[in-house]
Design an enzyme around this catalytic site. Sequence first.
Site, PDB file in Angstrom:
ATOM      1  N   CYS A 277       0.800  -1.240   0.000  1.00 21.52           N
ATOM      2  CA  CYS A 277       0.000   0.000   0.000  1.00 21.52           C
ATOM      3  C   CYS A 277       0.826   1.280   0.000  1.00 21.52           C
ATOM      4  O   CYS A 277       0.531   2.211  -0.748  1.00 21.52           O
ATOM      5  CB  CYS A 277      -1.003   0.002   1.151  1.00 21.52           C
ATOM      6  SG  CYS A 277      -0.261   0.033   2.800  1.00 21.52           S
ATOM      7  N   HIS A 335      -2.996   1.396   6.829  1.00 24.82           N
ATOM      8  CA  HIS A 335      -3.191   1.359   5.381  1.00 24.82           C
ATOM      9  C   HIS A 335      -2.896   2.772   4.879  1.00 24.82           C
ATOM     10  O   HIS A 335      -3.239   3.754   5.534  1.00 24.82           O
ATOM     11  CB  HIS A 335      -4.616   0.921   5.033  1.00 24.82           C
ATOM     12  CG  HIS A 335      -4.874   0.888   3.557  1.00 24.82           C
ATOM     13  ND1 HIS A 335      -3.982   0.318   2.662  1.00 24.82           N
ATOM     14  CD2 HIS A 335      -5.886   1.378   2.806  1.00 24.82           C
ATOM     15  CE1 HIS A 335      -4.456   0.460   1.432  1.00 24.82           C
ATOM     16  NE2 HIS A 335      -5.606   1.102   1.494  1.00 24.82           N
ATOM     17  N   ASP A 358      -7.161   5.928  -3.682  1.00 25.61           N
ATOM     18  CA  ASP A 358      -6.404   4.774  -3.187  1.00 25.61           C
ATOM     19  C   ASP A 358      -6.039   3.862  -4.348  1.00 25.61           C
ATOM     20  O   ASP A 358      -6.888   3.165  -4.894  1.00 25.61           O
ATOM     21  CB  ASP A 358      -7.241   4.015  -2.158  1.00 25.61           C
ATOM     22  CG  ASP A 358      -6.424   2.943  -1.456  1.00 25.61           C
ATOM     23  OD1 ASP A 358      -5.276   2.680  -1.886  1.00 25.61           O
ATOM     24  OD2 ASP A 358      -6.934   2.363  -0.478  1.00 25.61           O
ATOM     25  N   ASN A 398     -14.387   3.600  10.069  1.00 27.15           N
ATOM     26  CA  ASN A 398     -15.486   3.626  11.047  1.00 27.15           C
ATOM     27  C   ASN A 398     -16.070   2.284  11.470  1.00 27.15           C
ATOM     28  O   ASN A 398     -16.997   2.276  12.280  1.00 27.15           O
ATOM     29  CB  ASN A 398     -16.645   4.462  10.492  1.00 27.15           C
ATOM     30  CG  ASN A 398     -16.384   5.943  10.637  1.00 27.15           C
ATOM     31  OD1 ASN A 398     -16.165   6.438  11.728  1.00 27.15           O
ATOM     32  ND2 ASN A 398     -16.385   6.649   9.513  1.00 27.15           N
ATOM     33  N   ASP A 400     -17.110  -1.161  13.296  1.00 28.77           N
ATOM     34  CA  ASP A 400     -17.011  -1.640  14.686  1.00 28.77           C
ATOM     35  C   ASP A 400     -16.299  -2.987  14.696  1.00 28.77           C
ATOM     36  O   ASP A 400     -16.448  -3.785  13.771  1.00 28.77           O
ATOM     37  CB  ASP A 400     -18.412  -1.833  15.288  1.00 28.77           C
ATOM     38  CG  ASP A 400     -19.074  -0.500  15.609  1.00 28.77           C
ATOM     39  OD1 ASP A 400     -18.349   0.517  15.663  1.00 28.77           O
ATOM     40  OD2 ASP A 400     -20.305  -0.482  15.804  1.00 28.77           O
TER      41      ASP A 400
END
Length: 686
Positions: A277, A335, A358, A398, A400
Amino acid sequence: MAHMGDLRIQNVNLQQSENQENHRTQGFSSPKALVVRRGAPFKIIMHLNGRPFNPKTDNLMVKVMLGHLYLRLPVTISKDEPVSRWKAYFKLEDLNLKSPSIFISSPANAPVGTYRLLLYVFSQSSQRVFAVGNMILLCNPWYPEDTVFVPFEDQREEHVRSDSGLLYMGSPMNLVSRPWSFDQYEPGVLEACLNLLQVSPQHTRNRRKDYLRRSNPIYISRVVSAMINCEDDRGVLKGNWSGDYKQGTHPSAWTGSGDILTQWARSGFSPVKYGQCWVFAAVMCTVMRVLGIPCRIVTNFNSAHDSNANLVIEEFYSETGKKLPNSRDSIWNFHVWVECWMTRQDLGSGMDGWQVLDPTPQERSGGVFCCGPAPVKAIRDRCVDLVYDIPFVYAEVNADVHTIIMRQGQVVGYSVDSERVGSHICTKAVGFPRPQNITADYKYVKSPNSSLRSRNSVVSEDSTLSRSSSQGVSVSLSLDKSPVAGEPILFTVTVTNREPVAKVIKENLDAQAKEYNHSPSDTFWETNQVIRLAPLEVTSLHHQIPAAVCEGLMGDDLVNLAVVLEDEASQERVLASEEFNITSPQLSIQIADEDSIVPYKEHSAFVSFTNPFPEDVSGVLTVTGSGLIQGKVHFRMSSLRPRGRVAQRVVFLPKLTGTKMLQASLTLTKRNTVIRGFKMVYVNPL
């Protein structure tokens, strides 16, 4: 009557150094082309032999060609009107008839690319054409009408002109600064970046349409994002996360974009092996800066790859704290992507500014492996119905984390953490070699310090699930200090008995090595003990993992450390975990007469290393520096005993002024380890 003869052009001077200084493209040295920015005029001088130019009877026309597209611009006498279209003109006040200056200006939305300029001369008796040469036209962040305009000079310096930077890796509590040379002024890099647009599928499918769409940075950035990886096209880099890099270069061995881009161009556009990356992002940053689109590199720590888009990442552990490779989703410890600055006329002014792009091939967008541009503001406000790829990036920062403890196929413990993913997002600060925390640009951060707080317990207090599952005991785990190579890892487990009865608790500890983007491998250290807790007692258990056990875990490897507590009476289990990296030793770089560095004068740097390991080491030291050293310099370092120190003198000859970066890396022969160091060097104008 001599003046009636033909107008004869001896040559046309592209005024390269003056134009490039005015257009802030100095440093780009294309032997065959003038490099300028759109929206601003540049000047060419026509040298005549024979008679002078006669404005009454002689007419000039400039033909501007991009592929088969062209415009004819009659050369007129200037009236200072705002330029919204291509124009060629004389300025009356300084018109020298023996060598007239012609000014050419392009609109702020002209397509980016390599143009050919022809000059047509019409006099009473003849018509002649003269090939002036090539002009490379780039975006213009200095010009308010350009969609990539940035209003602050220090930001333009940092995000467009700077040819070196830092990428951040490791973990939030122990950031690793990886120096990188963007190399945009190195020979062949500008041409490779322009070639990237020419060999894209968009261009080969329909050249005319591609040229016309290149006026828009949104379009350009999507083309580049797809072309950095080679999944759908003749892209620059082949990704490899397998651990086997024998067919190419280990992703960690690259120090700059120049080698990658020139190797790709020289090979006839076959992909360079291998990237991960940060390599994809750093090469994209080079291409965007070359094209004049402001660009910076961003690291998202604990980045979720949510493959089924439900914003939930599940992690499984055994009852002894070993992490299990059960999940299809994954969390990368970090990342790396890029952000580019542009207005979003397609979405409305609220979405202007930094956009996530990206180039690492993860998911398809519009059928192609690319991602973005996704406005950072849209990610923060969860505007997931806008283009491009906002839901994917939203999940990366974001999701969980649901942690599940398994015993013989049964769930015996469960908790939810909504703070771990995207816990820290950073980029290099403008003008300084340090990180800038930009987490709050991506998400509404609860308290000003929450992104810096070390998250210890997976059982977060505000999670209803964790509260019910750990009625009786709670646990947290914290490192006593940042782990350093050659020293033991010290950490503390804090156990709280939340009930007014005594308890017998079994503590299981497990440490596994892991790469930033994989599930952990086998356990390399484990221990367990039984502890007794008085009613409502809080106790701290101090542990250490011996240095010898962590020998091979330096550099790019991380450690997953977990504790599981089992209440012997209720069989209840709770878990806390921490993933961290071990700080490598650094090379130190000192420069003699640091304040008096000027171009074209030799200067000395001293690179030194102290061996922190318990055995002798040897290796190869490589020093590079864009604009300071041509290519790379290598030195062999013979055997250095433990605690021994070595210093190597390196001579460099600066070519460009401004802030440059000298970087050094020492590859140790026996250990699979690279030790790095960098030094920012300011080259004074002469």
